[in-house]
Design a protein around this motif. Structure first.
Motif, short mmCIF file in Angstrom:
data_model
loop_
_atom_site.label_atom_id
_atom_site.label_comp_id
_atom_site.label_asym_id
_atom_site.label_seq_id
_atom_site.Cartn_x
_atom_site.Cartn_y
_atom_site.Cartn_z
N ILE A 38 1.04 4.75 8.73
CA ILE A 38 0.48 3.41 8.95
C ILE A 38 -0.09 3.36 10.37
N PHE A 39 -1.02 2.44 10.57
CA PHE A 39 -1.72 2.41 11.87
C PHE A 39 -1.89 0.97 12.34
N GLY A 40 -1.73 0.79 13.64
CA GLY A 40 -2.01 -0.48 14.27
C GLY A 40 -1.95 -0.31 15.77
N LEU A 41 -2.35 -1.32 16.50
CA LEU A 41 -2.20 -1.30 17.94
C LEU A 41 -2.11 -2.73 18.42
N SER A 42 -1.31 -2.94 19.46
CA SER A 42 -1.03 -4.30 19.94
C SER A 42 -2.31 -5.07 20.22
N GLU A 43 -3.29 -4.43 20.86
CA GLU A 43 -4.48 -5.13 21.30
C GLU A 43 -5.29 -5.70 20.13
N VAL A 44 -5.17 -5.09 18.96
CA VAL A 44 -5.95 -5.52 17.80
C VAL A 44 -5.15 -6.45 16.89
N MET A 45 -3.86 -6.18 16.74
CA MET A 45 -2.98 -7.05 15.97
C MET A 45 -1.52 -6.64 16.14
N GLY A 46 -1.27 -5.34 16.22
CA GLY A 46 0.05 -4.75 16.05
C GLY A 46 -0.05 -3.88 14.81
N PRO A 47 1.07 -3.49 14.21
CA PRO A 47 0.97 -2.76 12.94
C PRO A 47 0.29 -3.65 11.91
N GLY A 48 -0.34 -3.04 10.91
CA GLY A 48 -1.01 -3.83 9.89
C GLY A 48 -2.51 -3.74 9.93
N VAL A 49 -3.06 -2.79 10.68
CA VAL A 49 -4.51 -2.62 10.74
C VAL A 49 -4.99 -1.71 9.60
N ALA A 50 -4.19 -0.68 9.29
CA ALA A 50 -4.57 0.27 8.24
C ALA A 50 -3.33 0.96 7.70
N SER A 51 -3.42 1.42 6.46
CA SER A 51 -2.28 2.11 5.85
C SER A 51 -2.76 3.09 4.78
N GLU A 52 -2.06 4.21 4.70
CA GLU A 52 -2.25 5.09 3.55
C GLU A 52 -1.75 4.39 2.29
N CYS A 53 -2.29 4.79 1.14
CA CYS A 53 -1.74 4.31 -0.12
C CYS A 53 -0.82 5.37 -0.70
N VAL A 54 0.18 4.92 -1.42
CA VAL A 54 1.18 5.82 -1.97
C VAL A 54 0.58 6.73 -3.04
N GLU A 55 -0.55 6.28 -3.65
CA GLU A 55 -1.17 7.08 -4.71
C GLU A 55 -1.81 8.36 -4.17
N GLU A 56 -2.48 8.26 -3.01
CA GLU A 56 -3.26 9.39 -2.50
C GLU A 56 -2.69 10.01 -1.23
N CYS B 193 0.84 -1.20 0.00
CA CYS B 193 0.00 0.00 0.00
C CYS B 193 0.88 1.26 0.00
N GLY B 194 1.98 1.21 0.76
CA GLY B 194 2.87 2.35 0.87
C GLY B 194 3.90 2.46 -0.23
N GLY B 195 3.84 1.56 -1.20
CA GLY B 195 4.74 1.68 -2.35
C GLY B 195 5.94 0.77 -2.34
N ALA B 196 6.05 -0.13 -1.36
CA ALA B 196 7.18 -1.08 -1.32
C ALA B 196 6.86 -2.29 -2.19
N HIS B 197 7.89 -3.02 -2.59
CA HIS B 197 7.70 -4.19 -3.46
C HIS B 197 8.86 -5.16 -3.32
N GLN B 198 8.71 -6.31 -3.96
CA GLN B 198 9.77 -7.31 -3.97
C GLN B 198 11.04 -6.69 -4.54
N GLY B 199 12.16 -6.95 -3.88
CA GLY B 199 13.41 -6.37 -4.33
C GLY B 199 13.83 -5.14 -3.53
N ASP B 200 12.90 -4.58 -2.74
CA ASP B 200 13.26 -3.45 -1.89
C ASP B 200 14.16 -3.91 -0.74
N VAL B 201 14.91 -2.96 -0.18
CA VAL B 201 15.71 -3.20 1.01
C VAL B 201 15.05 -2.41 2.14
N VAL B 202 14.42 -3.13 3.07
CA VAL B 202 13.62 -2.49 4.12
C VAL B 202 14.47 -2.30 5.38
N HIS B 203 14.70 -1.05 5.73
CA HIS B 203 15.47 -0.68 6.92
C HIS B 203 14.47 -0.58 8.08
#
Length: 433
Positions: free
Chosen positions: A233-251, A120-130
């Motif tokens: 990006i948005f998340g909280l431990s009680e619900v899952m952790g990160p990965g609940v919602a995210s902005e898209c890189v387009e908008e 959603c944030g514009g990352a893809h296979q081949g990226d190097v995630v710091h």
């Protein structure tokens, strides 16, 4: 760029049918497996068979952080402990932490959701995630790590701290995606400046920042200083952790909630009645697939609104507006509701002000007083006293214009306010309330 097109572009009618099916199954599971939830439902006079439509969600009682503390550590787990493969805990500042558990399937779902978030944030296979989110009991580091691997990216599990080494690694390893808190991103920008490293010489393209509220002006500051696109990006431990919602890189406008896994509501924090999309209120989540640690109508205390309008990226999930504050970090100053993010918005719009500040609240006699300490750039701080006085008065005036309260502004020299490697501490409330 859509990671799971089958689900992320579901028509609303099909999505709601899936949500209802999963909700009904989840409520039956929780009622059967968790005595605390079963008792709360009995007190509210509701049975699993009463949930015939999504509107019936409002019949169910809310869950709060206090419920989690009362059942510390494992009282709300809905599976036998032998099925739990991971335990995390929140970094609570008072009392015992809130403990969350995951089955193997939960971990798999989490990886899927974080892969969606990264895509959603514009990352893809081949990226190097710091990945500079903290590893350990905090959910951020491992959540981001598994998602990046699921996406097919290379992960640098560097965690927080040792900022000079972080920047050396970015240079040498060719990091393209940065993941950390927004306040730590600014800290890294400060250290780059000290090291005389030009951000445009790095390969960083996008940053996914979360774990604390941040303003639109702070986003602009991060984008300018790190030469990347900053995604909320948005998340909280009680619900899952990160990965609940995210902005898209387009908008970069509103965070897509992964509604096939989480059922969102906005409720009026006073009446607790559900509000329609577009209305501001408290964000509430029900987990639809969590096995080990499901939560029903969990009150996040975060203030937001739901955006129902379609997004140009093609995702059909509702979006949530970026968090504007929390009901529990809201300051009431002389009867006025004040969120730190509102003060940040003012500060970040004024030239010469650095993105590091501290809000100190005291009580003198029966009167609340508020002081805002804010760093200014080196050239401003070394300027004549009149220039500093003029800048301080301007900040005081603009805060009063926005919030309707007077405050004292104290301009401090660069690097005076303590930096944070995780969630930034923005408020010290010395009142005995």
């Amino acid at each position: 760029m859509i990671w799971n097109e089958e689900f992320e572009t579901l028509p609303r009618e099909a999505l709601q049918a899936l949500q209802l099916k999963r909700l009904q199954h989840q409520i039956e599971r929780v009622h059967a497996a968790v005595p605390y939830y079963r008792n709360k439902m009995a007190e509210a006079g509701v049975k699993p068979s009463d949930i015939k439509s999504l509107k019936d969600l409002r019949k169910l009682p809310f869950t709060t952080k206090e419920d989690l503390r009362l059942n510390y550590p494992f009282g709300l787990f809905a599976v036998p402990f032998e099925r739990v493969v991971r335990i995390h805990a929140s970094s609570g500042t008072t009392g015992k932490p809130t403990v969350v558990g995951y089955t193997k399937r939960d971990i798999d779902s989490w990886a899927e959701l974080m892969a969606r978030t990264l895509s959603c944030g514009g990352a893809h296979q081949g990226d190097v995630v710091h990945n500079a989110y903290g590893y350990g009991l905090f959910t951020g580091g491992l959540g981001a790590h598994y998602g990046a691997e699921r996406l097919g990216a290379a992960v640098i599990p560097i965690s927080g701290g040792n900022s000079k080494r972080q920047i050396m690694i970015m240079q040498d390893f060719g990091s393209t995606v940065l993941m950390c808190t927004p306040s730590y991103a600014l800290n890294l920008a400060d250290v780059m400046k000290e090291m005389d490293v030009d951000p445009s010489s790095l390969k960083l393209r996008v940053g996914l920042f979360g774990a604390e509220p941040w303003s639109e002006n702070m986003r602009e500051e991060i984008q300018k200083r790190l030469n990347l696109k900053a995604i909320d990006i948005f998340g909280l431990s009680e619900v899952m952790g990160p990965g609940v919602a995210s902005e898209c890189v387009e908008e970069q406008h509103g965070l897509h909630i992964f509604e096939d896994y989480f059922l969102p509501e906005i409720v009026d924090p006073k009446t607790m009645e559900p509000l329609p999309p577009g209305e501001h209120g408290e964000l509430v989540f029900t987990t639809l697939t969590k096995e080990a640690f499901p939560v029903i109508r969990y009150r996040t205390k975060d203030i937001s609104r739901l955006i129902a309008e379609p997004c140009s990226c093609g995702r059909t999930f509702y979006r949530m507006e970026r968090i504007t504050g929390r009901t529990d970090d809201m300051l009431i100053i002389r009867g006025v509701n004040v969120f730190p993010s509102q003060i940040e918005h003012v500060l970040m719009s004024i030239e010469g002000v650095e993105p590091h500040y501290l809000i100190i609240v005291d009580r003198e006699g029966s009167l609340d007083v508020i002081e805002v300490q804010v760093e200014v750039s080196e050239n401003i701080f070394s300027d004549e006293v009149k220039v500093l006085e003029k800048l301080g008065k301007k900040i005081e005036r603009e805060i009063k214009d926005l919030l309707g309260i007077s405050c004292k502004v104290k301009l401090v020299e660069p690097k005076t306010i303590q930096r944070s490697e995780g969630k930034a501490k923005r408020v010290i409330d010395n009142r005995k309330l």
